[in-house]
Design a protein around this motif. Sequence first.
Motif, mmCIF file in Angstrom:
data_model
loop_
_atom_site.group_PDB
_atom_site.id
_atom_site.type_symbol
_atom_site.label_atom_id
_atom_site.label_comp_id
_atom_site.label_asym_id
_atom_site.label_seq_id
_atom_site.Cartn_x
_atom_site.Cartn_y
_atom_site.Cartn_z
ATOM 1 N N HIS A 46 -65.057 64.175 9.782
ATOM 2 C CA HIS A 46 -64.375 63.676 8.592
ATOM 3 C C HIS A 46 -65.193 62.677 7.785
ATOM 4 O O HIS A 46 -65.058 62.635 6.560
ATOM 5 C CB HIS A 46 -63.045 63.021 8.995
ATOM 6 C CG HIS A 46 -62.055 63.974 9.572
ATOM 7 N ND1 HIS A 46 -61.339 64.863 8.809
ATOM 8 C CD2 HIS A 46 -61.662 64.191 10.863
ATOM 9 C CE1 HIS A 46 -60.531 65.579 9.583
ATOM 10 N NE2 HIS A 46 -60.717 65.185 10.836
ATOM 11 N N GLU A 66 -66.378 67.451 -8.155
ATOM 12 C CA GLU A 66 -66.011 66.056 -7.957
ATOM 13 C C GLU A 66 -65.772 65.373 -9.300
ATOM 14 O O GLU A 66 -66.515 65.579 -10.262
ATOM 15 C CB GLU A 66 -67.123 65.336 -7.197
ATOM 16 C CG GLU A 66 -66.825 63.887 -6.864
ATOM 17 C CD GLU A 66 -67.901 63.275 -5.997
ATOM 18 O OE1 GLU A 66 -67.786 63.346 -4.755
ATOM 19 O OE2 GLU A 66 -68.874 62.734 -6.565
ATOM 20 N N HIS A 72 -64.787 69.408 8.702
ATOM 21 C CA HIS A 72 -66.001 69.973 8.129
ATOM 22 C C HIS A 72 -66.880 70.507 9.259
ATOM 23 O O HIS A 72 -66.975 69.899 10.312
ATOM 24 C CB HIS A 72 -66.775 68.893 7.347
ATOM 25 C CG HIS A 72 -67.877 69.406 6.507
ATOM 26 N ND1 HIS A 72 -69.112 69.755 7.022
ATOM 27 C CD2 HIS A 72 -67.957 69.659 5.173
ATOM 28 C CE1 HIS A 72 -69.898 70.179 6.056
ATOM 29 N NE2 HIS A 72 -69.228 70.128 4.922
ATOM 30 N N ASN A 79 -64.200 59.166 -1.908
ATOM 31 C CA ASN A 79 -65.322 58.325 -1.519
ATOM 32 C C ASN A 79 -65.401 57.096 -2.409
ATOM 33 O O ASN A 79 -64.965 57.099 -3.565
ATOM 34 C CB ASN A 79 -66.637 59.113 -1.517
ATOM 35 C CG ASN A 79 -67.140 59.453 -2.906
ATOM 36 O OD1 ASN A 79 -67.662 58.594 -3.616
ATOM 37 N ND2 ASN A 79 -67.007 60.727 -3.300
ATOM 38 N N HIS A 118 -63.422 63.158 4.433
ATOM 39 C CA HIS A 118 -62.989 64.534 4.193
ATOM 40 C C HIS A 118 -61.679 64.761 4.944
ATOM 41 O O HIS A 118 -61.612 64.597 6.163
ATOM 42 C CB HIS A 118 -64.063 65.514 4.678
ATOM 43 C CG HIS A 118 -65.321 65.461 3.876
ATOM 44 N ND1 HIS A 118 -65.754 66.501 3.090
ATOM 45 C CD2 HIS A 118 -66.245 64.468 3.731
ATOM 46 C CE1 HIS A 118 -66.890 66.160 2.494
ATOM 47 N NE2 HIS A 118 -67.205 64.938 2.877
ATOM 48 N N SER A 132 -60.037 68.411 0.528
ATOM 49 C CA SER A 132 -60.299 67.392 -0.480
ATOM 50 C C SER A 132 -61.022 66.211 0.156
ATOM 51 O O SER A 132 -60.985 66.016 1.369
ATOM 52 C CB SER A 132 -58.988 66.924 -1.127
ATOM 53 O OG SER A 132 -58.087 66.464 -0.135
ATOM 54 N N THR A 133 -61.673 65.426 -0.682
ATOM 55 C CA THR A 133 -62.423 64.265 -0.219
ATOM 56 C C THR A 133 -62.184 63.086 -1.157
ATOM 57 O O THR A 133 -61.868 63.263 -2.339
ATOM 58 C CB THR A 133 -63.939 64.546 -0.173
ATOM 59 O OG1 THR A 133 -64.425 64.707 -1.505
ATOM 60 C CG2 THR A 133 -64.249 65.789 0.627
ATOM 61 N N ASN A 139 -75.921 64.795 1.930
ATOM 62 C CA ASN A 139 -74.672 64.584 2.654
ATOM 63 C C ASN A 139 -74.991 64.507 4.143
ATOM 64 O O ASN A 139 -75.484 65.477 4.737
ATOM 65 C CB ASN A 139 -73.692 65.728 2.406
ATOM 66 C CG ASN A 139 -72.847 65.503 1.168
ATOM 67 O OD1 ASN A 139 -72.264 64.432 1.000
ATOM 68 N ND2 ASN A 139 -72.787 66.498 0.299
ATOM 69 N N TRP A 163 -63.402 68.184 -4.154
ATOM 70 C CA TRP A 163 -62.820 69.350 -3.506
ATOM 71 C C TRP A 163 -63.947 70.214 -2.959
ATOM 72 O O TRP A 163 -64.816 70.663 -3.709
ATOM 73 C CB TRP A 163 -61.986 70.159 -4.497
ATOM 74 C CG TRP A 163 -60.817 69.388 -5.030
ATOM 75 C CD1 TRP A 163 -59.539 69.350 -4.543
ATOM 76 C CD2 TRP A 163 -60.830 68.505 -6.165
ATOM 77 N NE1 TRP A 163 -58.759 68.510 -5.296
ATOM 78 C CE2 TRP A 163 -59.515 67.971 -6.289
ATOM 79 C CE3 TRP A 163 -61.816 68.100 -7.074
ATOM 80 C CZ2 TRP A 163 -59.189 67.072 -7.301
ATOM 81 C CZ3 TRP A 163 -61.485 67.202 -8.074
ATOM 82 C CH2 TRP A 163 -60.179 66.704 -8.176
ATOM 83 N N ASP A 164 -63.962 70.428 -1.632
ATOM 84 C CA ASP A 164 -64.939 71.309 -0.990
ATOM 85 C C ASP A 164 -64.414 72.738 -1.094
ATOM 86 O O ASP A 164 -63.456 73.111 -0.408
ATOM 87 C CB ASP A 164 -65.123 70.934 0.486
ATOM 88 C CG ASP A 164 -65.758 69.563 0.655
ATOM 89 O OD1 ASP A 164 -66.610 69.217 -0.184
ATOM 90 O OD2 ASP A 164 -65.400 68.853 1.607
#
Length: 205
Positions: A163, A71, A198, A38, A194, A35-36, A157, A62-63
């Motif tokens: 992270h 998102e 990643h 921002n 993140h 999960s992220t 990105n 969510w990646d």
Amino acid sequence: MTRKCWWSGAFMVLVVTATAAAQTPRPTVMFRNGSTVNLFAGAATAPTPSRPAAIGGGAVGWDLTPRFAIEGSGEWMEWGSGSHGFAAAMTAQAGLAGGRDLMPFVTGGIGLYHASFDRPGARMPDFYNRRMMMNSSRVGTTAGFTDPTVVFGGGVNAFLNRHWAIRPDVREIVVLRNSRSHFVTALAVHVAYHFEDHPVTPKVR
């Protein structure tokens, strides 16, 4: 500022960010779903009012794979002169060709846009002014409108480490009501965290 100039400026921001972020070698790790969160800030423009709005907001994502994420976001827009906006959206991001530490993407989804006008003299886009005129009880009073939206755009990105990432993007928010539409273009820079590692690929010199 014309819409053409706005999109040209947004493209230049994306290119400069992408070039700067590509300079430093970084270690590689395996990708895990995560999960992220921002926070972001920027500016928005619309046909009316003619001056840009300041925007700020946040999102949770969510990646699902290294190149696909979903998102949910919310952002406030301050147009000035008694005019305000709030946009909420659920979008999907699809990464394009590129390294995992620097990935251009396209995004699209749906949402809601709430516009409010808290002064009788606030300059109102025709999209809302027509509806005010059709409802005589609203004339001369404060007003609010909530309408569905379609959202699309793109960005980059740029991972600083496993992270933290910086994400400039530009989005077109199309507000819809009764076969009519109102366009809001938003340019923002996101600072994202993140929670899972990643994958970050080192550069070969």
